[in-house]
Scaffold this motif. Structure first.
Motif, PDB file in Angstrom:
ATOM      1  N   MET A 220       7.070   7.568  -5.660  1.00  0.00           N
ATOM      2  CA  MET A 220       5.996   6.540  -5.637  1.00  0.00           C
ATOM      3  C   MET A 220       5.839   6.212  -7.136  1.00  0.00           C
ATOM      4  O   MET A 220       5.822   4.884  -7.328  1.00  0.00           O
ATOM      5  N   VAL A 221       5.452   7.212  -7.962  1.00  0.00           N
ATOM      6  CA  VAL A 221       5.300   6.862  -9.369  1.00  0.00           C
ATOM      7  C   VAL A 221       6.571   6.199 -10.098  1.00  0.00           C
ATOM      8  O   VAL A 221       6.155   5.137 -10.984  1.00  0.00           O
ATOM      9  N   LEU A 222       7.613   6.575  -9.729  1.00  0.00           N
ATOM     10  CA  LEU A 222       8.747   6.006 -10.272  1.00  0.00           C
ATOM     11  C   LEU A 222       8.846   4.540  -9.781  1.00  0.00           C
ATOM     12  O   LEU A 222       9.427   3.706 -10.533  1.00  0.00           O
ATOM     13  N   MET A 223       8.527   4.067  -8.709  1.00  0.00           N
ATOM     14  CA  MET A 223       8.491   2.762  -8.170  1.00  0.00           C
ATOM     15  C   MET A 223       7.564   1.944  -9.128  1.00  0.00           C
ATOM     16  O   MET A 223       7.631   0.999  -9.343  1.00  0.00           O
TER      17      MET A 223
ATOM     18  N   SER B  14       0.670  -8.037 -10.594  1.00  0.00           N
ATOM     19  CA  SER B  14      -0.447  -8.586 -11.092  1.00  0.00           C
ATOM     20  C   SER B  14      -1.610  -7.702 -10.835  1.00  0.00           C
ATOM     21  O   SER B  14      -2.576  -7.623 -11.674  1.00  0.00           O
ATOM     22  N   ASP B  15      -1.682  -6.605 -10.318  1.00  0.00           N
ATOM     23  CA  ASP B  15      -2.843  -5.716  -9.994  1.00  0.00           C
ATOM     24  C   ASP B  15      -2.459  -4.391  -9.305  1.00  0.00           C
ATOM     25  O   ASP B  15      -1.747  -4.483  -8.411  1.00  0.00           O
ATOM     26  N   VAL B  16      -3.122  -3.232  -9.850  1.00  0.00           N
ATOM     27  CA  VAL B  16      -3.017  -1.999  -9.029  1.00  0.00           C
ATOM     28  C   VAL B  16      -4.518  -1.426  -8.947  1.00  0.00           C
ATOM     29  O   VAL B  16      -5.172  -1.595  -9.603  1.00  0.00           O
ATOM     30  N   GLN B  17      -4.669  -0.991  -7.624  1.00  0.00           N
ATOM     31  CA  GLN B  17      -5.993  -0.504  -7.119  1.00  0.00           C
ATOM     32  C   GLN B  17      -5.664   0.758  -6.498  1.00  0.00           C
ATOM     33  O   GLN B  17      -5.038   0.785  -5.452  1.00  0.00           O
TER      34      GLN B  17
ATOM     35  N   MET C 162      -3.579  14.512  -2.779  1.00  0.00           N
ATOM     36  CA  MET C 162      -2.729  14.568  -1.516  1.00  0.00           C
ATOM     37  C   MET C 162      -3.639  14.543  -0.384  1.00  0.00           C
ATOM     38  O   MET C 162      -4.134  15.320  -0.125  1.00  0.00           O
ATOM     39  N   PRO C 163      -3.486  13.289   0.276  1.00  0.00           N
ATOM     40  CA  PRO C 163      -2.729  12.144  -0.064  1.00  0.00           C
ATOM     41  C   PRO C 163      -3.769  11.083  -0.972  1.00  0.00           C
ATOM     42  O   PRO C 163      -4.117  11.625  -1.830  1.00  0.00           O
ATOM     43  N   ASP C 164      -2.861  10.097  -1.178  1.00  0.00           N
ATOM     44  CA  ASP C 164      -3.337   8.949  -2.149  1.00  0.00           C
ATOM     45  C   ASP C 164      -2.897   7.599  -1.828  1.00  0.00           C
ATOM     46  O   ASP C 164      -1.991   7.592  -1.135  1.00  0.00           O
ATOM     47  N   VAL C 165      -3.722   6.694  -2.018  1.00  0.00           N
ATOM     48  CA  VAL C 165      -3.405   5.494  -1.761  1.00  0.00           C
ATOM     49  C   VAL C 165      -3.539   4.517  -2.732  1.00  0.00           C
ATOM     50  O   VAL C 165      -4.759   4.736  -3.422  1.00  0.00           O
ATOM     51  N   HIS C 166      -2.574   3.803  -3.175  1.00  0.00           N
ATOM     52  CA  HIS C 166      -2.570   2.687  -4.358  1.00  0.00           C
ATOM     53  C   HIS C 166      -2.223   1.369  -3.619  1.00  0.00           C
ATOM     54  O   HIS C 166      -1.115   1.354  -2.980  1.00  0.00           O
ATOM     55  N   GLN C 167      -2.909   0.409  -4.216  1.00  0.00           N
ATOM     56  CA  GLN C 167      -2.491  -0.834  -3.568  1.00  0.00           C
ATOM     57  C   GLN C 167      -1.933  -1.858  -4.745  1.00  0.00           C
ATOM     58  O   GLN C 167      -2.577  -1.889  -5.708  1.00  0.00           O
TER      59      GLN C 167
ATOM     60  N   TYR D 103       0.939  -1.109  -0.043  1.00  0.00           N
ATOM     61  CA  TYR D 103       0.023  -0.173  -0.116  1.00  0.00           C
ATOM     62  C   TYR D 103       1.015   1.297  -0.020  1.00  0.00           C
ATOM     63  O   TYR D 103       1.597   1.352   1.038  1.00  0.00           O
ATOM     64  N   PHE D 104       0.840   2.018  -1.234  1.00  0.00           N
ATOM     65  CA  PHE D 104       1.783   3.088  -1.248  1.00  0.00           C
ATOM     66  C   PHE D 104       0.923   4.289  -0.645  1.00  0.00           C
ATOM     67  O   PHE D 104      -0.278   4.449  -1.189  1.00  0.00           O
ATOM     68  N   VAL D 105       1.276   4.945   0.314  1.00  0.00           N
ATOM     69  CA  VAL D 105       0.419   6.080   0.852  1.00  0.00           C
ATOM     70  C   VAL D 105       1.187   7.232   0.530  1.00  0.00           C
ATOM     71  O   VAL D 105       2.073   7.528   1.377  1.00  0.00           O
ATOM     72  N   ARG D 106       0.751   8.064  -0.170  1.00  0.00           N
ATOM     73  CA  ARG D 106       1.383   9.343  -0.608  1.00  0.00           C
ATOM     74  C   ARG D 106       0.720  10.445   0.787  1.00  0.00           C
ATOM     75  O   ARG D 106      -0.305  10.272   0.858  1.00  0.00           O
ATOM     76  N   HIS D 107       2.015  10.928   0.994  1.00  0.00           N
ATOM     77  CA  HIS D 107       1.617  11.887   2.195  1.00  0.00           C
ATOM     78  C   HIS D 107       0.268  13.004   1.993  1.00  0.00           C
ATOM     79  O   HIS D 107       0.068  13.220   0.915  1.00  0.00           O
ATOM     80  N   ALA D 108      -0.147  13.207   3.113  1.00  0.00           N
ATOM     81  CA  ALA D 108      -1.352  14.308   2.964  1.00  0.00           C
ATOM     82  C   ALA D 108      -0.658  15.508   2.890  1.00  0.00           C
ATOM     83  O   ALA D 108       0.582  16.014   2.916  1.00  0.00           O
ATOM     84  N   HIS D 109      -1.380  16.730   2.876  1.00  0.00           N
ATOM     85  CA  HIS D 109      -1.078  17.814   2.413  1.00  0.00           C
ATOM     86  C   HIS D 109      -0.270  18.410   3.481  1.00  0.00           C
ATOM     87  O   HIS D 109      -0.428  18.351   4.739  1.00  0.00           O
TER      88      HIS D 109
END
Length: 184
Positions: A141-144, A176-179, A162-167, A5-11
């Motif tokens: 995060m996007v580079l990874m 195999s999957d990104v949500q 900001m924030p954002d969460v990608h699984q 779970y990538f959690v991009r930091h909040a404002h």
């Protein structure tokens, strides 16, 4: 399967001190909303950039799951330049358009991606069947994510909140999957 779970930091409030820039009032409100996303999830470990805004964003998740936050310097945001750039948007577009290009004292996309991916690979190897939270930043995060699939690019980065969460679900090192699990 490993679930990241990538959690991009909040404002956060802007300061020149990248390491100690704190969340804003809105950032703390959103942090609480992010924490609620993880209430009923099983989380085995939490990693984060050492930057305060990233640590603060995942702190509620850590508290909820009674886990420590492992800060790792190589997960910090990419260094764009050692000086002030006149136009941030133009500068970001330039480094994304030319992955080997770097401003003076900054990191190219390739260098920043390599730094972060080396760490991410170690995390995945240490947690082959676990659910991991990583407190992170937009560019890194996007580079990874781009390491696994080229569709994660400048345009994708521009669409982040900001924030954002990608699984991300990975079988060994195969995506195999990104949500996107954050709803603004």
């Amino acid at each position: 399967m490993t679930v990241i779970y990538f959690v991009r930091h909040a404002h956060s409030y802007y300061t020149a001190d990248e390491y100690n820039r704190p969340l804003s009032d809105k950032g703390f409100e959103d942090r609480d909303r992010v924490t609620k996303l993880f209430t009923n999830k099983i989380i085995h470990a939490i990693y984060s950039s050492p930057y305060k805004r990233s640590v603060q964003t995942v702190a509620g998740i850590a508290q909820e799951h009674k886990l420590e936050i492992n800060t790792i310097d190589s997960l910090k945001e990419r260094n764009l330049s050692n000086g002030n750039l006149l136009d941030f948007d133009t500068a970001i577009h330039q480094v994304w358009s030319h992955p080997k290009f770097a401003f003076e004292g900054g990191e190219s996309n390739e260098v920043a991606k390599e730094r972060a991916i080396t760490t991410l690979q170690k995390i995945i190897l240490a947690h082959p069947n676990d659910n991991i939270v990583i407190g992170t930043h937009g560019n890194i995060m996007v580079l990874m994510m781009q390491y696994f699939d080229a569709q994660y690019n400048y345009s994708f980065w521009k669409g982040l909140s900001m924030p954002d969460v990608h699984q991300l679900t990975l079988q060994h090192f195969v995506l195999s999957d990104v949500q996107r699990t954050w709803k603004d």
